[in-house]
Design a protein around this motif. Structure first.
Motif, short mmCIF file in Angstrom:
data_model
loop_
_atom_site.label_atom_id
_atom_site.label_comp_id
_atom_site.label_asym_id
_atom_site.label_seq_id
_atom_site.Cartn_x
_atom_site.Cartn_y
_atom_site.Cartn_z
N GLY A 46 0.84 -1.19 0.00
CA GLY A 46 0.00 0.00 0.00
C GLY A 46 0.88 1.25 0.00
O GLY A 46 2.11 1.16 0.03
N ILE A 47 0.26 2.40 -0.04
CA ILE A 47 1.02 3.65 -0.07
C ILE A 47 0.54 4.55 1.06
O ILE A 47 -0.67 4.67 1.28
CB ILE A 47 0.81 4.39 -1.42
CG1 ILE A 47 1.31 3.52 -2.58
CG2 ILE A 47 1.51 5.75 -1.42
CD1 ILE A 47 1.10 4.13 -3.96
N LEU A 48 1.48 5.13 1.79
CA LEU A 48 1.10 6.08 2.83
C LEU A 48 1.73 7.43 2.55
O LEU A 48 2.95 7.53 2.37
CB LEU A 48 1.56 5.60 4.20
CG LEU A 48 0.84 4.42 4.82
CD1 LEU A 48 1.32 4.23 6.25
CD2 LEU A 48 -0.67 4.62 4.81
N GLY A 65 -1.04 -9.18 1.34
CA GLY A 65 0.28 -9.23 0.73
C GLY A 65 0.76 -10.67 0.59
O GLY A 65 1.32 -11.07 -0.44
N GLN A 66 0.52 -11.47 1.62
CA GLN A 66 1.01 -12.84 1.59
C GLN A 66 0.23 -13.72 0.62
O GLN A 66 0.78 -14.63 0.03
CB GLN A 66 0.94 -13.43 2.99
CG GLN A 66 1.97 -12.80 3.90
CD GLN A 66 1.90 -13.35 5.30
OE1 GLN A 66 0.84 -13.81 5.76
NE2 GLN A 66 3.02 -13.31 6.00
N ARG A 67 -1.06 -13.42 0.51
CA ARG A 67 -1.88 -14.31 -0.34
C ARG A 67 -2.17 -13.74 -1.72
O ARG A 67 -2.92 -14.33 -2.48
CB ARG A 67 -3.18 -14.62 0.39
CG ARG A 67 -2.86 -15.41 1.66
CD ARG A 67 -4.06 -15.76 2.45
NE ARG A 67 -3.71 -15.73 3.86
CZ ARG A 67 -4.56 -15.61 4.85
NH1 ARG A 67 -5.85 -15.50 4.58
NH2 ARG A 67 -4.16 -15.58 6.08
N PHE A 72 -5.52 -6.00 -2.65
CA PHE A 72 -6.12 -5.10 -1.67
C PHE A 72 -5.05 -4.17 -1.12
O PHE A 72 -3.98 -4.62 -0.71
CB PHE A 72 -6.73 -5.91 -0.52
CG PHE A 72 -7.06 -5.05 0.69
CD1 PHE A 72 -8.15 -4.19 0.66
CD2 PHE A 72 -6.26 -5.07 1.83
CE1 PHE A 72 -8.44 -3.37 1.75
CE2 PHE A 72 -6.54 -4.26 2.92
CZ PHE A 72 -7.64 -3.42 2.87
N TYR A 73 -5.34 -2.88 -1.16
CA TYR A 73 -4.34 -1.92 -0.72
C TYR A 73 -4.93 -0.83 0.15
O TYR A 73 -5.96 -0.24 -0.20
CB TYR A 73 -3.68 -1.25 -1.94
CG TYR A 73 -3.13 -2.26 -2.89
CD1 TYR A 73 -1.95 -2.95 -2.60
CD2 TYR A 73 -3.83 -2.60 -4.05
CE1 TYR A 73 -1.48 -3.94 -3.45
CE2 TYR A 73 -3.37 -3.59 -4.90
CZ TYR A 73 -2.20 -4.25 -4.59
OH TYR A 73 -1.74 -5.24 -5.42
N ILE A 74 -4.28 -0.59 1.27
CA ILE A 74 -4.63 0.58 2.07
C ILE A 74 -3.80 1.74 1.52
O ILE A 74 -2.58 1.65 1.41
CB ILE A 74 -4.31 0.35 3.55
CG1 ILE A 74 -5.19 -0.78 4.10
CG2 ILE A 74 -4.52 1.63 4.35
CD1 ILE A 74 -4.83 -1.20 5.52
N PHE A 126 3.98 -1.00 3.61
CA PHE A 126 3.67 0.22 2.85
C PHE A 126 4.90 0.84 2.22
O PHE A 126 6.01 0.70 2.72
CB PHE A 126 3.06 1.28 3.78
CG PHE A 126 1.77 0.85 4.40
CD1 PHE A 126 0.59 0.87 3.67
CD2 PHE A 126 1.73 0.41 5.72
CE1 PHE A 126 -0.60 0.46 4.23
CE2 PHE A 126 0.54 0.00 6.30
CZ PHE A 126 -0.63 0.03 5.56
N HIS A 127 4.65 1.55 1.14
CA HIS A 127 5.63 2.52 0.65
C HIS A 127 5.28 3.84 1.30
O HIS A 127 4.16 4.34 1.13
CB HIS A 127 5.54 2.68 -0.87
CG HIS A 127 6.03 1.49 -1.62
ND1 HIS A 127 7.33 1.07 -1.53
CD2 HIS A 127 5.40 0.62 -2.43
CE1 HIS A 127 7.49 -0.01 -2.28
NE2 HIS A 127 6.33 -0.31 -2.83
#
Ligand SMILES: Nc1ncnc2c1ncn2[C@@H]1O[C@H](COP(=O)(O)OP(=O)(O)OP(=O)(O)O)[C@@H](O)[C@H]1O
Ligand SMILES: [Mg+2]
Length: 393
Positions: free
Chosen positions: A47-49, A199-201, A205-207, A230-231
């Motif tokens: 995901g990106i923060l 991420g593992q599966r 899906f990304y927050i 996250f990035h």
């Protein structure tokens, strides 16, 4: 007429789309890549923060990401976290509501038939435990999961069902969360667990979060592995070229000219901060008397813009502070924009460390300061130190 007030392209405001969105190409490219990889069913992305001070342009960028994802058929669920009493409950309801609205928007897309098989049932069920009625009766779907009434389990099941469906449509599922530092620990922990599982599966899906610079610390406190999910992108001042573009592009589009010393005058007042550029841009348009903006216009604009900022952006925060808290802030302002060591403040204020911790906590709660690191405090707003120096009381 040229400088018609009604044509003023600048409108500083929280999350308001700027007349020219500049200087964020790297972030936009990073998100673009995420979307492209979801289309290719590539797995293992983070995901990106976006973190940064007030008014740097986090919300605008989150909105941009949401639009990009929606254009590509993603399920996008966007909401803002809320601190304080009742915040946790309100945010759960918002999440449920946005989930329901989000899937409804997908009715005309390829994802819809997959969601009907797997996803809609879970959304309906989790909505109930998040405090909202399930999907209304006009949506027919197969029975779902996510009905254990345990937030961690239900969230993860719902996210699995939805993202597996979205993957079949070569799209993704984004939770776009603004003011993420204000999420309550229960929901925050559950979301991080779900992002970890995704991420593992290989679920798409990304927050996608936005928040103050204290956000990464809060996430690490919640889950030790959060850093790897996250990035992180620090959103800060705009570089000189972008800051100039933020002003000149909208102005030139309307047939006026801004360059040379007048441009520099405004740029140095704004210091590269997105909100300030919009604020000074607005007064520049008001002050300009002819097609080519003059130094005199620019100086007047800076004066008017600074007064606007003092009476709006800054004073809103100053007035939220009590007398004692203002003394605390004033002691901080000796370091300009900071940060300030809390140990240093006890000396300046002649108070012992422990009696200052509650003031510190209240100022953090009010969103005026934050702790960039243990033992340090800093203003959430750029220019707050200078503003306090200009204040009498
Ligand atoms: N890249 C940009 N270029 C030009 N103007 C921008 C840019 N990003 C944001 N702005 C302008 O700056 C102002 C603040 O933007 P925004 O509300 O997104 O900031 P923020 O970081 O979310 O602030 P806060 O922490 O207070 O929520 C808005 O008026 C917006 O139009
Ligand atoms: Mg914002």
């Amino acid at each position: 007429m040229l400088m018609e007030p009604a044509l003023n392209p600048f409108a500083p405001g929280s999350g308001v789309k700027p007349p020219a969105l500049v200087g964020r190409q790297q972030e936009i490219d990073a998100f673009d890549l995420l979307v492209a990889r979801a289309k290719a069913n590539a797995a293992g992305d983070r995901g990106i923060l976006l973190t940064g001070l007030r008014g740097v342009g986090k919300t605008v960028l989150l909105n941009e990401f949401s639009e990009m994802a929606r254009r590509n058929g993603w399920l996008v669920v966007q909401f803002e976290a809320q601190a304080g009493e009742g915040g946790a409950e309100a945010v759960r309801k918002k999440l449920a509501r946005e989930l329901q609205l989000g899937v409804r928007r997908l009715r005309q897309t390829p994802a819809w038939s997959h969601l009907r098989e797997q996803g809609l049932g879970s959304i309906s069920n989790i909505s109930v435990s998040l405090g909202l009625q399930g999907l209304t009766a006009d949506l027919k779907f197969a029975a779902g999961r996510a009905d254990s009434r345990e937030l961690d389990i239900d969230l993860e099941e719902m996210i699995e069902d939805v993202s597996v469906s979205m993957r079949k449509a070569r799209a993704g599922f984004a939770l776009v969360i603004d003011e993420m530092q204000d999420l309550d620990p229960g929901l925050l922990g559950a979301l991080l667990t779900a992002q970890h599982a995704a991420g593992q599966r290989g679920w798409p899906f990304y927050i996608i979060g936005g928040g103050l610079p204290s956000l990464p610390g809060r996430l690490s406190e919640s889950r030790s592995y959060a850093e790897r999910l996250f990035h992180y992108r620090m959103i800060g001042k705009l570089d000189d070229k972008s800051a100039a573009d933020a002003l000149t592009v909208p102005i030139e589009r309307l047939g006026a000219v801004l360059k040379g010393e007048p441009l520099q005058t405004v740029l140095s007042a704004a210091g590269g901060y997105a909100y300030f550029l919009q604020a000074y841009g607005r007064t520049l348009w008001e002050a300009a008397s002819e097609k080519e903006i003059t130094v005199g216009d620019a100086k007047l604009a800076v004066e008017l813009g600074t007064a606007d900022l003092d009476h709006g952006f800054f004073v809103a925060r100053w007035q939220r502070a009590t007398q004692a808290e203002r003394r605390y802030l004033r002691a901080m302002s000796q370091d300009g924009e900071g940060p300030t060591a809390t140990a240093e403040l006890s000396g300046r204020l002649g108070k012992d460390h422990s009696s200052l911790t509650s003031q510190r906590a209240r100022l953090i709660e009010k969103g005026i300061i934050f702790a960039p690191e243990h033992g340090l405090v800093q203003f959430t707003v750029p220019g707050m130190g200078a503003f306090i120096t200009r204040q009498q009381d």
